[in-house]
Design a protein around this motif. Structure first.
Motif, PDB file in Angstrom:
ATOM      1  N   ALA A 160     -11.369   3.741  -6.012  1.00 22.65           N
ATOM      2  CA  ALA A 160     -10.052   2.090  -5.430  1.00 22.65           C
ATOM      3  C   ALA A 160     -10.573   1.771  -4.946  1.00 22.65           C
ATOM      4  CB  ALA A 160     -10.198   3.686  -4.057  1.00 22.65           C
ATOM      5  N   ASP A 161     -12.212   1.488  -4.686  1.00 19.54           N
ATOM      6  CA  ASP A 161     -12.591  -0.225  -3.933  1.00 19.54           C
ATOM      7  C   ASP A 161     -12.185  -1.264  -5.229  1.00 19.54           C
ATOM      8  OD1 ASP A 161     -12.688   0.547  -2.150  1.00 19.54           O
ATOM      9  OD2 ASP A 161     -14.812   0.377  -2.020  1.00 19.54           O
ATOM     10  N   PRO A 179       2.591   4.052  -4.209  1.00 19.82           N
ATOM     11  CA  PRO A 179       3.087   2.269  -3.943  1.00 19.82           C
ATOM     12  C   PRO A 179       2.206   2.000  -3.597  1.00 19.82           C
ATOM     13  CG  PRO A 179       4.486   3.897  -4.017  1.00 19.82           C
ATOM     14  CD  PRO A 179       3.762   5.514  -4.226  1.00 19.82           C
ATOM     15  N   GLU A 180       1.513   2.898  -1.863  1.00 19.58           N
ATOM     16  CA  GLU A 180       0.850   1.897  -1.122  1.00 19.58           C
ATOM     17  C   GLU A 180      -0.449   1.639  -1.739  1.00 19.58           C
ATOM     18  OE1 GLU A 180       0.882   6.138  -0.580  1.00 19.58           O
ATOM     19  OE2 GLU A 180       2.380   4.644  -0.743  1.00 19.58           O
ATOM     20  N   GLN A 181      -1.209   2.677  -2.683  1.00 23.71           N
ATOM     21  CA  GLN A 181      -2.348   1.934  -3.155  1.00 23.71           C
ATOM     22  C   GLN A 181      -2.091   0.398  -4.209  1.00 23.71           C
ATOM     23  OE1 GLN A 181      -2.952   6.479  -3.822  1.00 23.71           O
ATOM     24  NE2 GLN A 181      -4.922   5.623  -4.199  1.00 23.71           N
ATOM     25  N   MET A 186      -4.515   0.973   2.288  1.00 28.00           N
ATOM     26  CA  MET A 186      -5.463   2.389   2.363  1.00 28.00           C
ATOM     27  C   MET A 186      -4.897   4.160   1.948  1.00 28.00           C
ATOM     28  SD  MET A 186      -7.334   3.492   5.237  1.00 28.00           S
ATOM     29  CE  MET A 186      -8.583   2.248   5.926  1.00 28.00           C
ATOM     30  N   ALA A 187      -5.474   4.853   1.428  1.00 32.63           N
ATOM     31  CA  ALA A 187      -4.832   5.773   0.664  1.00 32.63           C
ATOM     32  C   ALA A 187      -4.874   6.706   2.041  1.00 32.63           C
ATOM     33  CB  ALA A 187      -5.286   6.491  -0.773  1.00 32.63           C
ATOM     34  N   THR A 188      -3.930   8.031   1.663  1.00 32.29           N
ATOM     35  CA  THR A 188      -3.323   8.342   2.437  1.00 32.29           C
ATOM     36  C   THR A 188      -3.202   9.858   2.008  1.00 32.29           C
ATOM     37  OG1 THR A 188      -1.296   8.465   3.234  1.00 32.29           O
ATOM     38  CG2 THR A 188      -2.550   7.060   4.460  1.00 32.29           C
ATOM     39  N   LYS A 189      -2.725  11.150   2.490  1.00 33.06           N
ATOM     40  CA  LYS A 189      -2.289  12.366   2.204  1.00 33.06           C
ATOM     41  C   LYS A 189      -1.217  12.398   1.485  1.00 33.06           C
ATOM     42  CE  LYS A 189      -4.683  15.014   5.955  1.00 33.06           C
ATOM     43  NZ  LYS A 189      -5.129  16.198   6.851  1.00 33.06           N
TER      44      LYS A 189
END
Length: 668
Positions: A160-161, A179-181, A186-189
């Motif tokens: 992810a980095d 979309p948020e990634q 930051m990725a969430t559940k």
């Protein structure tokens, strides 16, 4: 690494399984445990990236905590020559991407079964606060039995980095990126939930929702474009099933399923639900920009404590621009303070009671909590003997507890009664199986049947099929058990003859052994005793032994008698007077001249035919005992064998004439 390389002094490399953006994977043999494993080694070009190495280690070690049948097990982590590595369970088969390509179209129930397994694994990872961040079909393996196993937890954070500009590396992942990634957040559940929604979309349609020439162009579509309808691709897809895709891929994370478990329930119920409306995200009330009112002279004078009412209008017009801005700023600050205080007072969280959620579904609980301005928190699932599957058992905080609005309420959802997989018990010992099943909560019933091929107490059949999953407390298992061969009860065979005993043994299917013995009480030819005894159990193939009477045991006398048989010379008719004279005096030995002279005219017979007959235990009086020709007086020895107290007989014939006879021959 080349084949046959010994890695870390333990793993013998067989061949390469693939090369990824972050690591290379090899099939190897664990030389200590003698089992196939997959060895994943961080790429050489990343080993000097300390941040990547650190996260690789942290995530790899965290992944070893994840023990689940649908997660690839991590056996070992470490470092060799500066290269970080993980040793994982080897899963022969295909990844989900290949499976979709080969099997599409996939039956809806199969899609749901595979996705349920994946969601179960993700739920466990999330419970351990591990977010995958790179869920895609290429990271999900399908074994020969159709079981799904998620891999690549270990390098998800490191991946992810890296920038989206690494097109060759991330093009496969960006199709499933939330979309948020894509925006760099930051990725969430819920980010994993979004990826799972895209995977479900692909399993239903055979393709990904967004395509593009570059990773960036695809990423842009994820947060700018709606996911296409799966029902437009296949109108037979139930609306409830499409709704799972729509909710999972909502652009706003809070509108998605709050957990993998919640998504799993919706997925499992989707084929049964009818007349369902298309899912829509909750309306988001956005704060509109408030336009401040234009303050007139009176308002300004009211708000200004140091006003001068006598000041002339033309004087005010001549107020400098600087003073106008100062007054305006003061007024604006004052109004903002009043409005802010009002908003703060209105928005301050209130205290509410937690509603009773027991017996509700997750959707119903979510709605009830929303009515109280509360949120649904963590969903935990467990078996329950009293609460139906899919219904809430209890909540934390508990019902009627006082909490502030906007707080989360965790719930425990029933998975229904625990089920146990029935095994194949045929051939096992009944008592052992009965004990095991009863300990598991089953009720066991027994039926017996005779069998000549199956040993006693061995199970021959069961009424619940092996492999079925059933609830023990609701299930009665009937086991058919062999009682062995048919069992007979032996009769008393005393007095049976040899033939009748043989016929009886043949009737039972047994084997007969006969011996003989004397008996003073049992007649000759009848059974004296038997083994097994009267009343014993007897089955086909068993051995029966009997003793047959030879009658009373009798002693015998053995002796001989000597009988002298005289020779008789026979003379012809011309000399018959001479013969008669000789008969009258057997002892005469005269050989005077007259006799001698007359003999010259006589004809003589020089031998006698003797026949001897005797009667004893071995001989019959009608059968010849001995036949002999004599030419002179001869003694005959007669041998007798007689039972004690019995007498024998003899009879001697000479030339057909009885010359000696005795009907009472005894030893003494």
């Amino acid at each position: 690494m080349k084949p046959n390389t010994i890695f870390n002094e333990r793993y013998k490399i067989i061949n390469s399984l693939g090369e990824g953006g972050m690591a290379n994977v090899y099939l190897a043999t664990d030389l200590i445990l003698d089992r196939p494993v997959a060895v994943k080694v961080l790429r050489v070009d990343l080993r000097d990236d300390q941040d990547t190495v650190r996260r690789f280690k942290r995530e790899a070690l965290a992944t070893t905590e994840l023990v689940h049948p649908n997660i690839v097990n991590v056996y070992d982590v470490g470092e060799v020559d500066g290269l970080q590595f993980m040793v994982m369970e080897y899963v022969p088969g295909h990844d989900l991407k290949t499976y979709i390509t080969k099997k599409f179209p996939i039956p809806y129930q199969v899609v749901i079964d595979i996705m349920t397994q994946i969601l179960s694994a993700v739920e466990v990872a999330h419970d351990h606060s591990i977010i995958h961040r790179d869920l895609k079909p290429q990271n999900i393996l399908i074994d020969a039995d159709g079981n799904a196993k998620i891999t690549d937890f270990g390098i998800a954070v490191a991946l992810a980095d890296h920038s989206l500009t690494q097109t060759n590396t991330l093009l496969g992942s960006v199709h499933y990126l939330s979309p948020e990634q894509a925006r760099g957040s930051m990725a969430t559940k819920q980010s994993d939930i979004y990826s799972l929604g895209i995977i479900l979309y692909e399993m239903l349609t055979g393709r990904v929702p967004f395509e593009g020439e570059t990773a960036v162009s695809i990423a842009l579509k994820h947060f700018q474009s709606d996911v296409p309808s799966v029902r437009e691709f296949d109108s037979n897809i139930p609306q409830a099933l499409e709704n799972v895709v729509l909710q999972a891929t909502s652009k706003v994370p809070r509108d998605r399923f709050q957990s993998a478990g919640e998504m799993s329930i919706a997925l499992r119920e989707s084929l049964a639900k009818k007349n369902v409306a298309k899912w829509q995200p909750e309306e988001i009330i956005s704060g509109e920009t408030k336009v401040l009112p234009v303050f007139d002279k009176q308002t300004v004078e009211t708000l200004s404590p140091n006003q001068e009412p006598d000041v002339k209008k033309d004087t005010k017009k001549k107020m400098s621009r600087r003073k106008k801005w100062t007054v305006g700023a003061i007024i604006f600050a004052f109004v903002a303070l009043i409005l802010g205080g009002a908003i703060l007072a209105m928005s301050s969280p209130k205290e509410v009671k937690v509603p009773d959620l027991s017996g509700m579904t997750v959707s119903e609980a979510k709605s009830n909590l929303a009515d109280k301005n509360l949120k649904l928190g963590k969903i935990t699932r467990t078996n329950s003997e009293t609460v139906d599957s899919g219904s809430i058992i209890n909540s934390t905080p508990k019902k009627n507890e006082i909490i502030r609005e906007k707080n989360q309420v965790d719930v425990m959802v029933s998975k229904g009664k625990a089920k146990i997989t029935i095994e194949n018990y045929v051939g096992s010992n009944y008592e052992d199986v009965k004990t095991t099943l009863e300990n598991d909560g089953f009720k066991v019933e027994k039926e017996t049947e005779e069998s000549e091929s199956v040993t006693e107490n061995e199970i021959t059949a069961q009424d619940v099929t092996a492999g079925d999953k059933v609830v023990p407390s609701d299930t009665v298992i009937t086991l058919t058990v062999s009682s062995g061969p048919k069992v007979y009860t032996l009769r008393d065979l005393t007095g049976y003859t040899r033939k009748s005993v043989q016929d009886y043994t043949n009737e039972l299917g047994g084997n007969l052994t006969i011996s003989e013995a004397y008996s003073d009480s049992v007649d000759k030819g009848q059974v004296i005793k038997q083994s097994p005894a009267e009343g014993s159990s007897f089955s086909k193939g068993d051995q029966l032994s009997v003793v047959i009477s030879k009658g009373k045991k009798v002693t015998t006398d053995e002796f001989t008698r000597t009988v002298s048989v005289p020779f008789k010379s026979i003379v012809s008719e011309s000399s018959s007077s001479v013969d008669e004279e000789k008969d009258e005096d057997k002892n005469s030995s005269s050989d005077d001249s007259s006799s001698s002279s007359s003999s010259s005219s006589e004809s003589k017979v020089d031998e006698n035919a003797i026949e001897v007959y005797i009667e004893d235990k071995s001989h019959n009086i009608d059968d010849i005992y001995e036949r002999k020709t004599i030419t002179k007086d001869t003694n005959f020895k007669l041998s007798f064998i007689l039972d004690s107290g019995k007498s024998g007989k003899y009879k001697i014939l000479r030339d057909g004439e009885v010359i000696a006879e005795n009907d009472n021959v005894t030893k003494n």
